[in-house]
Design an enzyme around this catalytic site. Structure first.
Site, PDB file in Angstrom:
ATOM      1  CG  PHE A 277      -2.889   6.285  11.145  1.00 15.92           C
ATOM      2  CD1 PHE A 277      -1.739   6.908  10.668  1.00 15.92           C
ATOM      3  CD2 PHE A 277      -4.042   6.345  10.381  1.00 15.92           C
ATOM      4  CE1 PHE A 277      -1.744   7.589   9.447  1.00 15.92           C
ATOM      5  CE2 PHE A 277      -4.061   7.027   9.166  1.00 15.92           C
ATOM      6  CZ  PHE A 277      -2.907   7.646   8.686  1.00 15.92           C
TER       7      PHE A 277
ATOM      8  CG  HIS B 194      -0.117  11.216   5.836  1.00 11.42           C
ATOM      9  ND1 HIS B 194       0.819  10.825   6.773  1.00 11.42           N
ATOM     10  CD2 HIS B 194      -0.814  10.105   5.515  1.00 11.42           C
ATOM     11  CE1 HIS B 194       0.706   9.516   6.996  1.00 11.42           C
ATOM     12  NE2 HIS B 194      -0.287   9.052   6.236  1.00 11.42           N
TER      13      HIS B 194
ATOM     14  CG  ASP C  50       2.562  -0.425   3.224  1.00  8.65           C
ATOM     15  OD1 ASP C  50       1.901  -1.314   2.678  1.00  8.65           O
ATOM     16  OD2 ASP C  50       3.795  -0.475   3.375  1.00  8.65           O
TER      17      ASP C  50
END
Ligand code: SF4
Length: 478
Positions: A331, A440, A318
């Site tokens: 990112f 992650h 997102d």
């Protein structure tokens, strides 16, 4: 509370929007018909840019009727949905030639027999080009405002129009529609109607269907035309004799203009109904408030990494939702913006893996320019509301991007951090490409296996093994 009376509403609209008319540039009724057809889900500014040249090339209905369709598609491409629009324009013009001697007819009954022309488009042309009060234009703004004011309880535009035609005298129809559009854009907006201070606040029953009005004093921002209009070709003032200079939209791609290299492989995707629905949703979100990234940065990842250059695909989820962060690359934050926590962890691993000193700068543009496609699964977000544009269609679009990258003959390295990204592994042929799955980098999970995973050196080894140049992971300090 009753509903506003027609005379009072008209009087107040006239005071606030004395010159409400249309902003599409045109010189002939045919120009206006074509411009109106092109304006669906597109800004008037963009349409006017396109029609400047279009109207020089295509001067008669016969010109459009006999045009090479691919050439016409190319000419109208920046307005989005160009295949459907070019086809609709050509078919309407063929009907004009076949049945009306090439002239635009001057009655509603005849207008709506043209392929692709419904009452709204017909009203725009008849009201504006011929000054004929054929009806009231009803777009999404007029429909919403009419329901809130209690002027109509109907859902269908034709029924709403009939209610409004009963309310307002015929000689005011051509003013009333555009004025209501402006009121819907500037005051009675979809998400934050500024009831306090609204011109009709004292008479409006405020049928808001669960939408809370903006707090007193927080008048809705008056905006220029939104990036993509919510189903409306209607705006402010224009006439064939009074064209005026207008500021053009910023450069770069928008939701409807894919960067050139991706256009080759994804043009069909933005023509699909789900994408049209998505575009309408994002347009309504932008109209109601702030959406990140800005319209001209939604496709930055595709712009910075052309299809033929993609060697690595990093999948995020997102866009960042705080002010000034998102710029279209996963990112990454805009140059000069402090790196957020996940990126700080990426930088820590970068140093430990390949010895690159963490920069203060959070922009990953230098990676994108080397062929690292930094793709989020969802490409827009409402300000300060994480995941607010999830499940609206972006996932279908970005899946199509992943599939196209998967189709590349040259081996690509796919980096899938976290469970969400790893679900996309099903779209990738891991016999031809390298798929790297890992934890992650979020602060919530980084200590559970992200640190020490050495993704950067692993990527470069895979690239070198397939004969491709390794990525230079270094980033500028500021
Ligand atoms: S802003 Fe409020 S008062 Fe004004 S028309 Fe909309 S709902 Fe009615």
């Amino acid at each position: 509370m009753t509903t506003p009376s027609g005379p009072v509403l008209l009087d107040r609209l006239k005071t606030k929007y004395p010159d409400a008319r249309y902003e599409l540039d045109w010189a002939t009724p045919l120009d206006l018909l074509v411009a109106t057809m092109l304006a669906a889900q597109c800004t008037d500014e963009r349409v006017n840019r396109v029609t400047k040249d279009l109207f020089r090339t295509y001067r008669t209905a016969g010109d459009y009727a006999s045009a090479d369709l691919a050439t016409l598609e190319e000419a109208v491409k920046p307005t989005g949905f160009y295949r459907q629009k070019a086809k609709a324009v050509q078919e309407a013009c063929r009907a004009l030639v076949a049945r009306f001697g090439g002239r635009v007819p001057e009655t509603m009954d005849e207008m709506v027999t043209l392929p692709g022309v419904a009452r709204k488009t017909a009203n725009v042309v008849l009201n504006t080009a011929f000054n004929l009060p054929s009806g009231v234009i009803v777009d999404t703004h007029v429909a919403r405002v009419s329901r809130r004011m209690g002027l109509s309880a109907a859902e269908k535009p034709e029924q709403i129009e009939a209610d409004l035609m009963r309310l307002v005298p015929e000689d005011r129809w051509t003013f009333f529609g555009p004025a209501m559009v402006l009121h819907g854009r500037q005051t009675c907006t979809a998400r934050a109607p500024a009831c306090s201070g609204c011109l009709i606040e004292d008479q409006c029953p405020k049928r808001l269907d669960g939408v809370a009005p903006a707090p007193p004093g927080a008048a809705a921002k008056s905006r220029a035309a939104p990036a993509i209009e919510a189903n409306a070709p209607v705006t402010k003032v224009s006439s064939p004799t009074k064209a005026r200079p207008r500021s053009l939209e910023p450069g770069g791609s928008s939701m409807y203009t894919l960067p050139a290299s991706w256009r080759q492989v994804l043009a069909d995707e933005i023509e699909k109904p789900y994408f049209q629905e998505l575009a309408r949703f994002v347009a309504s979100e932008r109209e109601a408030g702030q959406v990140f990234p800005p319209d001209d940065e939604v496709f930055s990842a595709l712009e910075l990494t052309p299809y033929e250059d993609v060697r690595v695909l990093v999948l995020g989820q997102d866009p960042y939702h705080d002010d000034d962060q998102a710029h279209g690359l996963c990112f990454s934050v805009r140059p000069g913006v402090k790196p957020p926590p996940s990126l700080v962890n990426i930088y820590k691993e970068l140093e430990s893996d390949v010895g690159v000193k963490p920069p203060k700068n959070g922009s990953l543009i230098p990676w994108a320019k080397q062929g690292v496609l930094l793709l989020n699964a969802v490409l827009t977000v409402r300000a300060h509301t994480a995941n607010s544009h999830k499940d609206r269609g972006w996932e279908t679009f970005t899946d199509a991007v992943i599939k196209k990258v998967n189709e590349k003959k040259q081996p690509v390295v796919f980096l899938l951090w976290g469970a969400y990204a790893q679900k996309k592994a099903r779209l990738i042929d891991d016999k031809r490409h390298t798929v790297i799955k890992g934890v992650h980098p979020s602060p919530l999970s980084a200590r559970n296996g992200f640190f020490g995973s050495k993704p950067f050196s692993t990527i470069n080894r895979a690239l070198e093994a397939s004969g491709s140049k390794p990525i230079d992971w270094r980033l500028p300090e500021r």
